[in-house]
Scaffold this motif. Structure first.
Motif, PDB file in Angstrom:
ATOM      1  N   GLY A   1       0.835  -1.195   0.000  1.00  0.00           N
ATOM      2  CA  GLY A   1       0.000   0.000   0.000  1.00  0.00           C
ATOM      3  C   GLY A   1       0.875   1.252   0.000  1.00  0.00           C
ATOM      4  N   GLU A   2       0.664   2.092   1.027  1.00  0.00           N
ATOM      5  CA  GLU A   2       1.472   3.301   1.159  1.00  0.00           C
ATOM      6  C   GLU A   2       2.648   3.109   2.110  1.00  0.00           C
ATOM      7  N   ASN A   3       2.804   1.901   2.639  1.00  0.00           N
ATOM      8  CA  ASN A   3       3.810   1.653   3.676  1.00  0.00           C
ATOM      9  C   ASN A   3       5.142   1.216   3.075  1.00  0.00           C
TER      10      ASN A   3
ATOM     11  N   ILE B   1      15.054   1.198  -1.876  1.00  0.00           N
ATOM     12  CA  ILE B   1      13.752   0.659  -1.468  1.00  0.00           C
ATOM     13  C   ILE B   1      13.732   0.564   0.045  1.00  0.00           C
ATOM     14  N   GLU B   2      12.632   0.982   0.652  1.00  0.00           N
ATOM     15  CA  GLU B   2      12.448   0.849   2.098  1.00  0.00           C
ATOM     16  C   GLU B   2      11.097   0.199   2.356  1.00  0.00           C
ATOM     17  N   ILE B   3      11.112  -0.930   3.059  1.00  0.00           N
ATOM     18  CA  ILE B   3       9.882  -1.672   3.349  1.00  0.00           C
ATOM     19  C   ILE B   3       9.865  -2.049   4.828  1.00  0.00           C
ATOM     20  N   PRO B   4       8.702  -2.456   5.363  1.00  0.00           N
ATOM     21  CA  PRO B   4       8.647  -2.857   6.772  1.00  0.00           C
ATOM     22  C   PRO B   4       9.501  -4.092   7.034  1.00  0.00           C
ATOM     23  N   GLU B   5      10.113  -4.120   8.205  1.00  0.00           N
ATOM     24  CA  GLU B   5      10.866  -5.302   8.624  1.00  0.00           C
ATOM     25  C   GLU B   5       9.908  -6.439   8.897  1.00  0.00           C
ATOM     26  N   GLN B   6      10.226  -7.619   8.368  1.00  0.00           N
ATOM     27  CA  GLN B   6       9.385  -8.785   8.609  1.00  0.00           C
ATOM     28  C   GLN B   6      10.203 -10.053   8.421  1.00  0.00           C
TER      29      GLN B   6
ATOM     30  N   GLY C   1       6.996 -16.068   9.458  1.00  0.00           N
ATOM     31  CA  GLY C   1       6.101 -16.356  10.569  1.00  0.00           C
ATOM     32  C   GLY C   1       5.616 -15.123  11.285  1.00  0.00           C
ATOM     33  N   THR C   2       6.267 -13.946  11.037  1.00  0.00           N
ATOM     34  CA  THR C   2       5.829 -12.700  11.646  1.00  0.00           C
ATOM     35  C   THR C   2       5.794 -11.656  10.554  1.00  0.00           C
ATOM     36  N   VAL C   3       4.630 -11.479   9.975  1.00  0.00           N
ATOM     37  CA  VAL C   3       4.502 -10.624   8.815  1.00  0.00           C
ATOM     38  C   VAL C   3       3.821  -9.334   9.211  1.00  0.00           C
ATOM     39  N   VAL C   4       4.390  -8.203   8.785  1.00  0.00           N
ATOM     40  CA  VAL C   4       3.827  -6.911   9.136  1.00  0.00           C
ATOM     41  C   VAL C   4       3.125  -6.339   7.922  1.00  0.00           C
TER      42      VAL C   4
END
Length: 444
Positions: free
Chosen positions: A405-407, A424-429, A432-435
């Protein structure tokens, strides 16, 4: 006195809406609602859950000695369970919901609630289709409008049958209360002997809407869940389409490299074909939208081994990878289009070749990846429209948008003659632990 009775009836409607809302907060109950065909165990489970909620209202009324009459929705709950779950659910729910009343001496409650649950199951059986239970309306004008618009009697007729059955259930309750005045069954009319005809009409209307409200609230929840599932499938389809767009593009360019080697160095061409087959096998095995960064880098190594055959010593690769990022998940085929762009458009036209640098590190709970080259750079006019052109960069950006999305962030810095840096910058995941990613798009 009539005003006080009407207040109690309004509170009863509010309680019906509240109990339905409480149940929608349960993920397990939502899954029950999404199923139309249930096993016997699932129907029993549905009856137990709803009996606990509606039975607690009956118990509250009994314990408080009718001080809270508005919380007793035993009849309505039994009927709703029959309509949504069928005979077994309605019968079992009716029996269980009635237990507090029976223990209070209201001996006809179990027979009445069980019968009403079976009536609800009958309505479910005669419904024209599985969605008709959720679509029925107590407003006759809407049913007539549907009749005139669609010339189809089934849904309006079913809606009318549902209304009549609900009113019949209230008539049975009031009749039993009148025939057995000494704790036969709890009924508001029995407590309000001084009430006028308008209050009686309000009682019937309240029973009707107290039955309809939970169904409509739960149907709204079902529709929201269906929209989420449809969006999930749409995202999966978009990702699959984008992946299919990348893979032929990569294959086409690699085969061009093989074609250039066939005449010059057939043995080297065979080795490139072998390496290409390894890459294709990995692509065929790939089923997830996300993969560990370590695996993505291993894929890049295979890809670069093919490119180095063509460029030789002119192509240099430098990696600055934080070991803590290797197990973090990234979109599959994220780096290959970016590395390919650096080689094809940044370095291939330089006489002395150049270097591709791959960097990764954590910034807070965000994973940052950089693909840099010291190639010819990108003119400013082209850079401004780069996300809308070509397959590589725009495709990666589109997949990131679908997944996050916008994250996320994606940027390109370049100066003619000084090279290009794509970040590129994305959420840490981690596995088994998906953000906020797999929960949105699922697995491939």
């Amino acid at each position: 006195m009539a005003e006080q009775h009407l207040v109690i009836l309004l509170v009863k409607l509010a309680v019906a809406a509240s109990l339905a809302s409480i149940l929608t907060r349960s993920g397990r109950f939502q899954r029950m609602l999404m199923r139309e065909d249930r096993t016997l165990a699932q129907r029993v489970q549905m009856a137990l859950v709803c009996a606990a909620i509606f039975g607690s209202g009956v118990a509250t009324r009994v314990v408080t000695r009718d001080a809270y009459m508005a919380v007793d929705l035993g009849l309505e709950g039994s009927l709703v369970m029959g309509m949504l779950g069928g005979y077994v659910t309605g019968l079992l729910a009716g029996v269980l919901i009635s237990l507090p009343a029976v223990l209070n001496g209201e001996l006809m409650s179990m027979t009445l609630f069980a019968a009403v649950g079976v009536l609800g199951g009958l309505l479910r059986d005669v419904a024209p289709d599985k969605e008709a239970i959720w679509k029925f309306t107590p407003f006759s004008d809407l049913s007539l409008y549907r009749l005139l618009r669609k010339r189809d009697l089934r849904l309006p007729g079913f809606s009318l049958a549902c209304v009549l059955v609900i009113l019949l259930a209230e008539l049975l309750r009031s009749s039993i209360a009148a025939l057995f005045p000494h704790k036969g069954v709890f009924a508001l009319q029995q407590r309000w002997s001084d009430s006028g005809p308008w209050v009686i009409v309000a009682v019937y209307a309240t029973t009707l809407f107290s039955t309809v409200l939970p169904i409509k609230i739960w149907n709204s929840s079902r529709n929201e869940k269906k929209l989420e599932l449809q969006q999930l499938r749409l995202n999966e389809a978009r990702l699959a389409a984008l992946s299919r767009q990348i893979n032929p593009h990569f294959l086409f360019n690699t085969l061009n490299s093989v074609a250039s080697l066939i005449r010059v160095d057939p043995d080297e061409a065979r080795r490139v074909v072998y390496k290409l087959s390894k890459i294709l096998r990995r692509l065929l095995r790939r089923q997830d939208n996300l993969t560990p960064l370590g695996e993505e880098l291993s894929f890049i190594d295979d890809y670069l081994s093919i490119e180095m055959v063509r460029f030789g010593d002119k192509l240099r690769v430098v990696k600055d990878i934080d070991p803590a990022t290797l197990d973090l998940l990234v979109p599959s085929m994220l780096l290959q289009p970016l590395v390919e762009n650096s080689i094809r458009h940044g370095l291939s036209s330089k006489v002395d070749g150049g270097t591709v640098r791959l960097r990764s590190h954590l910034a807070g709970h965000r994973l940052q990846i950089l693909v840099e080259d010291d190639g010819v750079g990108i003119p400013e006019a082209i850079l401004a429209t780069l996300f809308e052109q070509g397959i590589g960069v725009s495709n990666v950006n589109e997949r990131l948008k679908v997944l996050f999305g916008e994250n996320y962030k994606m940027w390109i810095d370049s100066r003619p003659g000084d090279g290009t840096s794509t970040g590129i910058e994305i959420p840490e995941q981690v596995s088994g632990t998906v953000v906020g990613v797999e929960s949105l798009v699922g697995s491939g």
